[in-house]
Design an enzyme around this catalytic site. Structure first.
Site, PDB file in Angstrom:
ATOM      1  N   HIS A   1      -2.074  -3.004   1.728  1.00 19.97           N
ATOM      2  CA  HIS A   1      -0.831  -2.168   2.083  1.00 19.97           C
ATOM      3  C   HIS A   1       0.018  -2.080   0.747  1.00 19.97           C
ATOM      4  CE1 HIS A   1       0.625  -6.683   2.320  1.00 19.97           C
ATOM      5  NE2 HIS A   1       1.813  -6.123   2.328  1.00 19.97           N
TER       6      HIS A   1
ATOM      7  N   HIS B   1       3.294  -2.781  -0.234  1.00 19.51           N
ATOM      8  CA  HIS B   1       4.388  -3.603  -0.529  1.00 19.51           C
ATOM      9  C   HIS B   1       4.386  -3.869  -1.953  1.00 19.51           C
ATOM     10  CE1 HIS B   1       5.941  -5.114   3.613  1.00 19.51           C
ATOM     11  NE2 HIS B   1       6.180  -3.817   3.301  1.00 19.51           N
TER      12      HIS B   1
ATOM     13  N   HIS C   1       2.705  -5.304  10.253  1.00 22.28           N
ATOM     14  CA  HIS C   1       3.570  -5.670   9.131  1.00 22.28           C
ATOM     15  C   HIS C   1       4.038  -4.220   8.456  1.00 22.28           C
ATOM     16  CE1 HIS C   1       4.767  -8.216   6.030  1.00 22.28           C
ATOM     17  NE2 HIS C   1       4.039  -7.331   4.841  1.00 22.28           N
TER      18      HIS C   1
END
Length: 255
Positions: A56, A58, A114
């Site tokens: 992902h 982040h 998330h």
């Protein structure tokens, strides 16, 4: 198991992983929190980085991508969601896609919650799964972008994987997760056994990862929101699993 796996502690509590195929020399990093520890591990092992598989967007999972790509010219594989800020992507993947790392095969599962773009990588033949920030040992990721039903569905995908599969997650959060889980199920034998193991590992300065999914299925309250014992632990006996999961995650947010 054909894959050789090395763990590199990164930043404050992140894990960087290397997956190596000895038969071809291919090596993939699963996420790249920080380039320096990953390069140190590569040099120590005598491996060359060929791929980076991102879970992902982040920053604590992609911060080392640019430096590693510059150093090794490796391929960057990332979730298909183009709205997420992911650097230097060469290949986008979605649910059901298979990524080759030499002769190793990684199956992609979309696990939003998330973040909306989150994916995990399942090496079925090697019985390992890299869960990023969707599933932690005795915990799950905080919801920054997705909904509770979305995250519960993602956890069910992971729960459906075989019990003997080893789980590698994105952070060393297990000791803190133990403390929270014991407020929900203080007498769960599987949880108590895992808690003792975690105490021993951390006291010795060792990581608590990997862990077998079968252990998580017995001890992780977030994977068991449809278990009457967990529902009772949050005073929601008979409630829908999504309601129980929501209560669990909200409690953990404040813990």
């Amino acid at each position: 198991m054909a894959a050789e796996i090395r763990l590199s502690p990164c930043l404050n509590d992140n894990f960087g992983y290397l997956v190596h195929d000895a038969s071809t020399g291919a090596t993939a990093a699963i996420d790249a929190p920080d380039a320096a520890p990953i390069r140190d591990t590569l040099q120590r092992e005598g491996w060359t980085l060929t791929d980076i598989l991102l879970t992902h967007h982040h920053g604590d999972h992609v911060g080392g991508v640019a430096a590693l790509k510059e150093a090794y010219g490796c391929r960057v594989v990332a979730p298909h969601d183009r709205t997420a800020a992911l650097p230097l992507v060469d290949l986008r993947v979605a649910q059901g896609d298979v990524v080759k790392v030499g002769s190793l095969l990684a199956r992609v599962l979309e696990t939003p919650g998330h973040t909306l773009d989150h994916v995990v990588y399942v090496f079925d033949d090697d019985k390992v799964v890299f869960t990023g920030d969707t599933l932690f040992s005795l915990g799950c990721g905080r919801l920054f972008e997705g909904s509770y039903p979305m995250m519960w569905d993602s956890l069910l995908k992971l729960r459906a994987l075989p019990d003997d599969m080893l789980m590698y997650c994105g952070h060393e959060y297990t000791a803190a997760n133990v403390k929270f889980a014991l407020t929900i199920e203080p007498t769960n034998p599987a949880l108590l056994a895992r808690a003792a193991e975690v105490t021993e590992l951390r006291s010795a300065g060792q990581p608590t990862i990997p862990v077998r999914l079968g252990v998580e299925k017995s001890a992780n309250v977030f994977l068991r929101a449809d278990d009457p014992a967990v529902a009772a632990g949050v005073r929601l006996k008979g409630a829908d699993p999504i309601a129980v999961f929501t209560e669990l995650r909200e409690r953990k947010n404040k813990f």
